[in-house]
Enzyme design. Structure first.
Site, PDB file in Angstrom:
ATOM      1  N   SER A 206       1.151  -1.328   0.147  1.00  0.00           N
ATOM      2  CA  SER A 206      -0.230   0.096  -0.037  1.00  0.00           C
ATOM      3  C   SER A 206       0.622   0.830   0.061  1.00  0.00           C
ATOM      4  O   SER A 206       2.132   1.246   0.787  1.00  0.00           O
ATOM      5  CB  SER A 206      -1.232  -0.228   1.611  1.00  0.00           C
ATOM      6  OG  SER A 206      -1.540   1.411   0.907  1.00  0.00           O
TER       7      SER A 206
ATOM      8  N   TYR B  89      -1.995  -1.148  11.003  1.00  0.00           N
ATOM      9  CA  TYR B  89      -3.011  -1.967   9.509  1.00  0.00           C
ATOM     10  C   TYR B  89      -1.578  -1.404   8.679  1.00  0.00           C
ATOM     11  O   TYR B  89      -0.960  -1.991   7.780  1.00  0.00           O
ATOM     12  CB  TYR B  89      -3.989  -1.562   8.804  1.00  0.00           C
ATOM     13  CG  TYR B  89      -4.335  -1.233   7.460  1.00  0.00           C
ATOM     14  CD1 TYR B  89      -4.247  -2.579   7.003  1.00  0.00           C
ATOM     15  CD2 TYR B  89      -3.715  -0.784   6.256  1.00  0.00           C
ATOM     16  CE1 TYR B  89      -4.267  -2.591   5.947  1.00  0.00           C
ATOM     17  CE2 TYR B  89      -3.279  -0.270   5.527  1.00  0.00           C
ATOM     18  CZ  TYR B  89      -3.987  -1.976   4.460  1.00  0.00           C
ATOM     19  OH  TYR B  89      -4.130  -2.475   3.402  1.00  0.00           O
TER      20      TYR B  89
ATOM     21  N   LYS C 130       1.642  -4.056   6.605  1.00  0.00           N
ATOM     22  CA  LYS C 130       2.661  -3.734   5.501  1.00  0.00           C
ATOM     23  C   LYS C 130       4.291  -3.452   5.244  1.00  0.00           C
ATOM     24  O   LYS C 130       3.915  -4.385   4.573  1.00  0.00           O
ATOM     25  CB  LYS C 130       2.130  -2.421   4.402  1.00  0.00           C
ATOM     26  CG  LYS C 130      -0.232  -3.102   4.209  1.00  0.00           C
ATOM     27  CD  LYS C 130      -0.163  -4.100   3.792  1.00  0.00           C
ATOM     28  CE  LYS C 130      -1.610  -4.331   3.304  1.00  0.00           C
ATOM     29  NZ  LYS C 130      -2.391  -5.697   2.866  1.00  0.00           N
TER      30      LYS C 130
HETATM   31  P1  NAD Z   1     -10.454  -7.278   1.010  1.00  0.00           P
HETATM   32  O1  NAD Z   1     -11.135  -7.254   2.363  1.00  0.00           O
HETATM   33  O2  NAD Z   1     -12.285  -6.752   0.039  1.00  0.00           O
HETATM   34  O3  NAD Z   1     -10.440  -8.618   0.443  1.00  0.00           O
HETATM   35  C1  NAD Z   1      -9.861  -9.364   1.539  1.00  0.00           C
HETATM   36  C2  NAD Z   1      -9.938 -10.778   1.459  1.00  0.00           C
HETATM   37  O4  NAD Z   1      -9.153 -11.750   2.026  1.00  0.00           O
HETATM   38  C3  NAD Z   1     -11.385 -11.000   1.860  1.00  0.00           C
HETATM   39  O5  NAD Z   1     -12.528 -11.621   1.055  1.00  0.00           O
HETATM   40  C4  NAD Z   1     -11.480 -11.964   2.986  1.00  0.00           C
HETATM   41  O6  NAD Z   1     -12.909 -12.897   3.316  1.00  0.00           O
HETATM   42  C5  NAD Z   1     -10.103 -12.146   3.028  1.00  0.00           C
HETATM   43  N1  NAD Z   1      -9.639 -12.419   4.275  1.00  0.00           N
HETATM   44  C6  NAD Z   1      -9.256 -11.882   5.415  1.00  0.00           C
HETATM   45  N2  NAD Z   1      -9.076 -11.853   6.552  1.00  0.00           N
HETATM   46  C7  NAD Z   1      -8.777 -13.768   5.129  1.00  0.00           C
HETATM   47  C8  NAD Z   1      -8.217 -14.882   6.254  1.00  0.00           C
HETATM   48  N3  NAD Z   1      -7.367 -14.794   7.359  1.00  0.00           N
HETATM   49  N4  NAD Z   1      -7.705 -15.919   5.818  1.00  0.00           N
HETATM   50  C9  NAD Z   1      -8.508 -16.006   4.704  1.00  0.00           C
HETATM   51  N5  NAD Z   1      -9.224 -15.328   4.182  1.00  0.00           N
HETATM   52  C10 NAD Z   1      -8.939 -14.022   4.441  1.00  0.00           C
HETATM   53  O7  NAD Z   1     -10.029  -6.158   0.685  1.00  0.00           O
HETATM   54  P2  NAD Z   1      -9.247  -5.893  -0.757  1.00  0.00           P
HETATM   55  O8  NAD Z   1      -9.916  -3.806  -0.963  1.00  0.00           O
HETATM   56  O9  NAD Z   1      -9.722  -6.245  -1.867  1.00  0.00           O
HETATM   57  O10 NAD Z   1      -7.559  -5.472  -0.518  1.00  0.00           O
HETATM   58  C11 NAD Z   1      -6.544  -6.496  -0.510  1.00  0.00           C
HETATM   59  C12 NAD Z   1      -5.472  -6.538  -0.077  1.00  0.00           C
HETATM   60  O11 NAD Z   1      -5.190  -5.037  -0.697  1.00  0.00           O
HETATM   61  C13 NAD Z   1      -5.368  -6.361   0.953  1.00  0.00           C
HETATM   62  O12 NAD Z   1      -3.897  -6.929   1.742  1.00  0.00           O
HETATM   63  C14 NAD Z   1      -5.189  -5.102   1.288  1.00  0.00           C
HETATM   64  O13 NAD Z   1      -4.480  -4.330   2.891  1.00  0.00           O
HETATM   65  C15 NAD Z   1      -4.874  -4.426   0.367  1.00  0.00           C
HETATM   66  N6  NAD Z   1      -4.591  -2.634   0.115  1.00  0.00           N
HETATM   67  C16 NAD Z   1      -5.902  -2.881  -0.500  1.00  0.00           C
HETATM   68  C17 NAD Z   1      -6.102  -1.535  -0.424  1.00  0.00           C
HETATM   69  C18 NAD Z   1      -7.606  -0.834  -0.995  1.00  0.00           C
HETATM   70  O14 NAD Z   1      -7.546   0.089  -0.617  1.00  0.00           O
HETATM   71  N7  NAD Z   1      -8.906  -1.451  -0.677  1.00  0.00           N
HETATM   72  C19 NAD Z   1      -5.401  -0.254  -0.746  1.00  0.00           C
HETATM   73  C20 NAD Z   1      -3.636  -0.897  -0.636  1.00  0.00           C
HETATM   74  C21 NAD Z   1      -3.996  -2.889   0.021  1.00  0.00           C
HETATM   75  C1  WQD Z   2      -9.589   9.335   0.612  1.00  0.00           C
HETATM   76  C2  WQD Z   2     -10.219  11.156   0.812  1.00  0.00           C
HETATM   77  C3  WQD Z   2     -10.666  11.465   3.132  1.00  0.00           C
HETATM   78  C4  WQD Z   2     -13.768   9.466   3.353  1.00  0.00           C
HETATM   79  C5  WQD Z   2      -7.005   4.722   2.846  1.00  0.00           C
HETATM   80  C6  WQD Z   2      -6.333   3.564   3.560  1.00  0.00           C
HETATM   81  C7  WQD Z   2      -4.994   4.008   2.984  1.00  0.00           C
HETATM   82  C8  WQD Z   2      -5.505   2.397   2.031  1.00  0.00           C
HETATM   83  C9  WQD Z   2      -6.126   3.216   1.232  1.00  0.00           C
HETATM   84  C10 WQD Z   2      -5.522  -0.121   2.488  1.00  0.00           C
HETATM   85  C11 WQD Z   2      -9.123  11.495   2.492  1.00  0.00           C
HETATM   86  C12 WQD Z   2     -12.000  11.707   2.156  1.00  0.00           C
HETATM   87  C13 WQD Z   2     -13.407  10.020   3.299  1.00  0.00           C
HETATM   88  C14 WQD Z   2     -15.108  10.407   3.615  1.00  0.00           C
HETATM   89  C15 WQD Z   2     -13.983  11.920   3.399  1.00  0.00           C
HETATM   90  N1  WQD Z   2      -4.926   0.948   1.824  1.00  0.00           N
HETATM   91  N2  WQD Z   2     -12.621  11.177   2.757  1.00  0.00           N
HETATM   92  N3  WQD Z   2     -15.083  11.488   3.578  1.00  0.00           N
HETATM   93  O1  WQD Z   2      -7.759   7.622   3.864  1.00  0.00           O
HETATM   94  O2  WQD Z   2      -5.939   7.805   1.538  1.00  0.00           O
HETATM   95  O3  WQD Z   2      -6.200   5.722   1.768  1.00  0.00           O
HETATM   96  O4  WQD Z   2      -7.284   3.775   1.977  1.00  0.00           O
HETATM   97  O5  WQD Z   2      -3.810   0.010   2.357  1.00  0.00           O
HETATM   98  O6  WQD Z   2      -3.615   2.594   3.755  1.00  0.00           O
HETATM   99  O7  WQD Z   2      -5.425   4.568   4.775  1.00  0.00           O
HETATM  100  O8  WQD Z   2      -8.502   6.468   1.513  1.00  0.00           O
HETATM  101  O9  WQD Z   2     -10.489   6.727   1.414  1.00  0.00           O
HETATM  102  O10 WQD Z   2     -10.545   6.681   3.627  1.00  0.00           O
HETATM  103  O11 WQD Z   2     -10.134   8.234   2.004  1.00  0.00           O
HETATM  104  O12 WQD Z   2     -14.059  13.259   2.899  1.00  0.00           O
HETATM  105  O13 WQD Z   2     -16.294   9.750   4.371  1.00  0.00           O
HETATM  106  O14 WQD Z   2     -10.808  11.144   1.171  1.00  0.00           O
HETATM  107  O15 WQD Z   2     -10.465  12.489   4.288  1.00  0.00           O
HETATM  108  O16 WQD Z   2      -8.899  12.754   1.733  1.00  0.00           O
HETATM  109  P1  WQD Z   2      -7.245   7.061   2.258  1.00  0.00           P
HETATM  110  P2  WQD Z   2     -10.111   6.815   1.984  1.00  0.00           P
END
Ligand code: NAD
Ligand code: WQD
Length: 339
Positions: free
Chosen positions: A126, A151, A155
């Site tokens: 991330s 969290y 990572k």
């Molecule tokens: P998500 O929660 O939609 O998907 C994760 C999946 O993993 C879910 O289906 C959940 O049921 C499964 N899971 C969780 N713990 C588990 C376990 N112990 N055993 C088996 N399955 C398990 O999340 P996502 O948004 O698809 O994110 C996927 C990956 O990307 C994560 O590692 C997240 O940290 C990373 N990531 C997400 C974002 C974002 O904004 N969505 C940003 C950066 C990184």
């Molecule tokens: C985006 C912008 C908020 C909600 C998070 C995690 C990051 C990554 C992605 C996994 C920000 C603003 C949001 C609302 C708002 N996940 N906002 N009103 O914070 O960039 O990142 O998700 O790795 O680790 O921290 O994403 O979508 O929460 O926010 O004004 O109700 O929208 O302040 O500026 P963020 P976000």
């Protein structure tokens, strides 16, 4: 046909990646414990691709179950590891849950990969590892800053665990640092389904437009940005999913330049919160009630990717626009809410 294990493959990014893997001819086996997804996602994937991936409901925190799975599933050539808990606020309240679910599961998986000689490993990282960046856009060489949340820390620690593992084994790994994934598959067969009140901006916007929420709270308009709201690099989840296929092929073809590589996955373009709201209104013709409130603790001001390395070394580029992403997010919300 190469068999790929996708952990968390029924989740938001995982499901879109499974679609792209199947479209590219890979055989997929999914592990998911359904802690943050539902079994219906499997139908969505099947409806899009015409093929149902193998699925095992399994909690990766159970070390013995993970070992059993690898014994029963021979011939896996690569792993894409999405499974993790991802709610930043929850991680502050329950750090041990996050260390257990995001760190233990990674260790168990890597141990089985070692035992079964699975040597290609893609990891979901991330942009949160960069914290508040010193310079923009952010390159992969930017320093990893002290994590703001458990969290984010998981990572950083995960990347270190993978680096140490690659240093003493044949494991090759690519860590993909996602910026802000949004949107849904254009068919609206799969998309993002947050449990409870969404923490992220775009699901909150779509739920507000759908009438589930009264108003969007915009967290701060006094940041040093052109309109005072925070800036992020919003990337279409389908573009993000495609990058996983490219990264996997890079490893399988031995094109990697070292056994641990990092790529930023973003568009390179920053959008402010208020711009996202305006763009959503423009592409969907929906009304969004919003109110400016105080800053959200822990938010960084401005974050967007330098995508040169992903573009030139990985050979991948985000193709879809933020308009595409927001209209697909709305189409998905309408389908889910039966509007
Ligand atoms: P998500 O929660 O939609 O998907 C994760 C999946 O993993 C879910 O289906 C959940 O049921 C499964 N899971 C969780 N713990 C588990 C376990 N112990 N055993 C088996 N399955 C398990 O999340 P996502 O948004 O698809 O994110 C996927 C990956 O990307 C994560 O590692 C997240 O940290 C990373 N990531 C997400 C974002 C974002 O904004 N969505 C940003 C950066 C990184
Ligand atoms: C985006 C912008 C908020 C909600 C998070 C995690 C990051 C990554 C992605 C996994 C920000 C603003 C949001 C609302 C708002 N996940 N906002 N009103 O914070 O960039 O990142 O998700 O790795 O680790 O921290 O994403 O979508 O929460 O926010 O004004 O109700 O929208 O302040 O500026 P963020 P976000």
């Amino acid at each position: 046909m190469k068999k790929i294990l996708v952990t968390g493959g029924l989740g938001y990014i995982g499901s879109h990646t499974v679609v792209e893997l199947q479209n590219a001819g890979f055989e997929v086996v999914i592990i998911d414990d359904l802690s943050n997804s539902t079994i219906d996602v499997l139908d969505g994937i099947t409806n899009i691709t015409g093929k149902s991936p193998a699925f095992e409901k399994l909690d990766l925190r159970n070390k013995a179950d993970v070992a059993d799975f690898f014994l029963k599933n021979e011939g896996i050539t690569g792993v894409i590891h999405f499974a993790a808990s991802k709610a930043v606020g929850e991680s502050v309240e329950n750090p041990l849950l996050y260390y257990e679910n995001n760190i233990n599961t990674l260790v168990y998986l890597l141990q089985e990969c070692k035992a079964h000689r699975v040597e290609n490993f893609i990891f979901s990282s991330s942009c949160t590892v960069y914290g508040e960046p010193d310079t923009l856009p952010i390159t992969e060489n930017a320093p990893v800053k002290a994590a703001i949340s458990p969290y984010g820390n998981t990572k950083q620690i995960s990347e270190e665990i993978i680096i140490d593992t690659c240093a003493v084994s044949k494991m090759k790994s690519i860590s993909l640092r996602y910026f802000n994934p949004i949107g849904a598959h254009h068919t609206a067969e799969i998309g993002e389904l947050p449990v409870g009140v969404p923490q992220n901006l775009v699901p909150f916007i779509t739920q507000t437009a759908a009438g589930l929420r009264d108003e969007l709270l915009v967290f701060g308009d006094d940041y040093p940005t052109p309109d005072g709201s925070c800036i992020r690099d919003y990337i279409h989840v389908v573009d993000l999913a495609k990058a996983h296929v490219v990264a996997l092929q890079r490893l399988l073809l031995g094109k990697n330049e070292s056994n641990f590589e990092i790529f930023n996955l973003g568009t390179g373009k920053g959008s402010s919160v208020l711009e996202v709201v305006q763009t959503f209104k423009k592409v969907t013709s929906q009304k969004i009630n919003y109110r400016i409130v105080g800053r959200r603790p822990g938010d960084v001001i401005s974050v967007y990717a330098d995508t040169a390395k992903a573009n030139h070394v990985l050979g991948w580029k985000a193709e879809k626009t933020i308009e595409d992403a927001l209209s697909s997010a709305w189409k998905w919300e309408q389908k889910v809410r039966k509007l």
